[in-house]
Design an enzyme around this catalytic site. Sequence first.
Site, PDB file in Angstrom:
ATOM      1  N   MET A   1      18.053 -14.500 -45.380  1.00  0.00           N
ATOM      2  CA  MET A   1      18.158 -14.947 -46.513  1.00  0.00           C
ATOM      3  C   MET A   1      17.403 -14.783 -47.487  1.00  0.00           C
ATOM      4  SD  MET A   1      21.773 -17.947 -46.352  1.00  0.00           S
ATOM      5  CE  MET A   1      20.884 -18.606 -45.575  1.00  0.00           C
TER       6      MET A   1
ATOM      7  N   LEU B   1      11.133 -14.871 -47.684  1.00  0.00           N
ATOM      8  CA  LEU B   1      10.316 -14.613 -46.085  1.00  0.00           C
ATOM      9  C   LEU B   1       9.506 -15.587 -45.703  1.00  0.00           C
ATOM     10  CD1 LEU B   1      11.407 -10.454 -45.979  1.00  0.00           C
ATOM     11  CD2 LEU B   1      12.468 -12.779 -45.093  1.00  0.00           C
ATOM     12  N   HIS B   2       9.248 -16.460 -44.678  1.00  0.00           N
ATOM     13  CA  HIS B   2       8.346 -16.514 -44.824  1.00  0.00           C
ATOM     14  C   HIS B   2       8.199 -16.181 -42.676  1.00  0.00           C
ATOM     15  CE1 HIS B   2      11.668 -18.967 -41.751  1.00  0.00           C
ATOM     16  NE2 HIS B   2      12.029 -19.371 -42.466  1.00  0.00           N
ATOM     17  N   GLU B   3       6.634 -16.887 -42.089  1.00  0.00           N
ATOM     18  CA  GLU B   3       6.008 -16.233 -40.834  1.00  0.00           C
ATOM     19  C   GLU B   3       7.662 -16.362 -39.584  1.00  0.00           C
ATOM     20  OE1 GLU B   3       3.450 -14.915 -39.649  1.00  0.00           O
ATOM     21  OE2 GLU B   3       2.926 -14.597 -41.780  1.00  0.00           O
TER      22      GLU B   3
ATOM     23  N   HIS C   1      10.738 -15.632 -40.246  1.00  0.00           N
ATOM     24  CA  HIS C   1      11.346 -14.234 -40.320  1.00  0.00           C
ATOM     25  C   HIS C   1      10.805 -13.602 -40.342  1.00  0.00           C
ATOM     26  CE1 HIS C   1      13.371 -16.585 -43.850  1.00  0.00           C
ATOM     27  NE2 HIS C   1      14.212 -16.199 -43.476  1.00  0.00           N
TER      28      HIS C   1
ATOM     29  N   ASP D   1      17.788 -21.709 -35.920  1.00  0.00           N
ATOM     30  CA  ASP D   1      19.169 -21.739 -36.126  1.00  0.00           C
ATOM     31  C   ASP D   1      20.245 -21.690 -34.687  1.00  0.00           C
ATOM     32  OD1 ASP D   1      19.735 -22.681 -38.761  1.00  0.00           O
ATOM     33  OD2 ASP D   1      18.382 -20.836 -38.227  1.00  0.00           O
TER      34      ASP D   1
ATOM     35  N   VAL E   1       9.430 -21.041 -34.916  1.00  0.00           N
ATOM     36  CA  VAL E   1       7.841 -20.443 -35.424  1.00  0.00           C
ATOM     37  C   VAL E   1       7.922 -21.768 -36.337  1.00  0.00           C
ATOM     38  CG1 VAL E   1       5.991 -19.278 -37.068  1.00  0.00           C
ATOM     39  CG2 VAL E   1       7.942 -18.139 -35.755  1.00  0.00           C
TER      40      VAL E   1
ATOM     41  N   SER F   1      11.002 -23.023 -42.915  1.00  0.00           N
ATOM     42  CA  SER F   1      12.231 -23.300 -42.987  1.00  0.00           C
ATOM     43  C   SER F   1      12.106 -21.843 -44.573  1.00  0.00           C
ATOM     44  CB  SER F   1      13.065 -24.054 -42.993  1.00  0.00           C
ATOM     45  OG  SER F   1      14.187 -23.747 -44.145  1.00  0.00           O
TER      46      SER F   1
HETATM   47  P1  AMP Z   1      17.658 -16.869 -42.935  1.00  0.00           P
HETATM   48  O1  AMP Z   1      16.885 -16.628 -43.858  1.00  0.00           O
HETATM   49  O2  AMP Z   1      17.042 -19.209 -43.038  1.00  0.00           O
HETATM   50  O3  AMP Z   1      19.233 -17.030 -42.377  1.00  0.00           O
HETATM   51  O4  AMP Z   1      17.112 -16.831 -41.263  1.00  0.00           O
HETATM   52  C1  AMP Z   1      17.181 -15.575 -41.158  1.00  0.00           C
HETATM   53  C2  AMP Z   1      16.938 -15.731 -40.011  1.00  0.00           C
HETATM   54  O5  AMP Z   1      15.161 -15.913 -39.528  1.00  0.00           O
HETATM   55  C3  AMP Z   1      18.051 -16.308 -38.661  1.00  0.00           C
HETATM   56  O6  AMP Z   1      17.966 -15.821 -37.660  1.00  0.00           O
HETATM   57  C4  AMP Z   1      17.118 -17.626 -38.632  1.00  0.00           C
HETATM   58  O7  AMP Z   1      17.413 -18.365 -36.428  1.00  0.00           O
HETATM   59  C5  AMP Z   1      15.566 -17.358 -39.038  1.00  0.00           C
HETATM   60  N1  AMP Z   1      14.572 -18.182 -38.502  1.00  0.00           N
HETATM   61  C6  AMP Z   1      14.291 -18.927 -39.934  1.00  0.00           C
HETATM   62  N2  AMP Z   1      13.377 -20.034 -39.898  1.00  0.00           N
HETATM   63  C7  AMP Z   1      12.679 -19.337 -38.319  1.00  0.00           C
HETATM   64  C8  AMP Z   1      11.628 -19.981 -38.252  1.00  0.00           C
HETATM   65  N3  AMP Z   1      10.938 -21.207 -38.367  1.00  0.00           N
HETATM   66  N4  AMP Z   1      11.639 -19.255 -36.910  1.00  0.00           N
HETATM   67  C9  AMP Z   1      12.180 -18.672 -36.306  1.00  0.00           C
HETATM   68  N5  AMP Z   1      13.443 -18.264 -36.435  1.00  0.00           N
HETATM   69  C10 AMP Z   1      13.520 -18.555 -37.936  1.00  0.00           C
END
Ligand code: AMP
Length: 283
Positions: free
Chosen positions: A26, A29-31, A33, A147, A173, A182
């Site tokens: 979504m 982005l962070h480390e 992603h 998640d 991560v 997050s």
């Molecule tokens: P989101 O943008 O929050 O919907 O996350 C996109 C994808 O990145 C999902 O599969 C999340 O589970 C994964 N994700 C989010 N935060 C982390 C993290 N800290 N470490 C690993 N994967 C993550």
Amino acid sequence: MQIVRTIDEWKSIRKGISDLALIPTMGYLHEGHLSLAKEGKSKAKTSVVSIFVNPLQFNDPKDFEKYPVNEERDLELLKSIGTDFVFIPTKEEFLGKDKPQLKLQMPGLTGELEGKFRPGHFEGVLFIVAKLFSVIQPTIALFGKKDYQQFRVVRQMCTDLAWSIDVIGSPTVRETDGLAMSSRNARLGEKAREQATLGFRGMKIAEKALHDGNTDVEDLKEIVKDVIESGTLNRCEYVEFAHHESLSLLTNLKDLANTEEVLLLISFYCDEVRLIDNIQIQL
Ligand code: AMP
């Protein structure tokens, strides 16, 4: 890196690609992603990261409105790690004008944890992931175990529908102090950011207590809750032990075989920002 904004454009690109890794996100982005995107690149010839803030999965409209966005920075980051394609449609392009009629549900895996506290959330997740899979046609898809329930339901959807997509769950991560990365962390003020780390700390303390011989589930849950709520800005929503496959809640850790692992999952509000995390504990 090629940026693709429409479904039709992607469909014509897809014809020339053999194996393809999809990393749904979504944005903001962070480390966490980026590690998924790097892993995707290493596992398939071509990688595509999707960026779409899915309105259907937000049970709280305020949460959706406040969700952080920074397209320019996201694209720079993905370019820097060598992502091949970014699929970044508008809401209208991806969802169409009318509300979708199709509803996907998985009550057995979503009755507890996130599914219980975010009514409708997994219906939204399943619909958007199914649509992404149908449009993007990946051969593998990567999800974060942060998640965990989401990873589990998506994998089950592929099993149930016999889709030839290898759904991979990757480790969480973390920041150096243990806080799971997050996009929502950006909304934490200085004091909240300090207290946010109590979630992970609480889980690790309970893990140690378990390994030291305390198998009383209620006791262990209380330990986690007390650590989290020692932060004045924190309010626990749930602390649960669950089976890693069925996601059923565990009330007794004594009867599990030695080789098994259990999940410890938490959700708490840290100064109005809802955070989730989990660890896998080897018994
Ligand atoms: P989101 O943008 O929050 O919907 O996350 C996109 C994808 O990145 C999902 O599969 C999340 O589970 C994964 N994700 C989010 N935060 C982390 C993290 N800290 N470490 C690993 N994967 C993550």
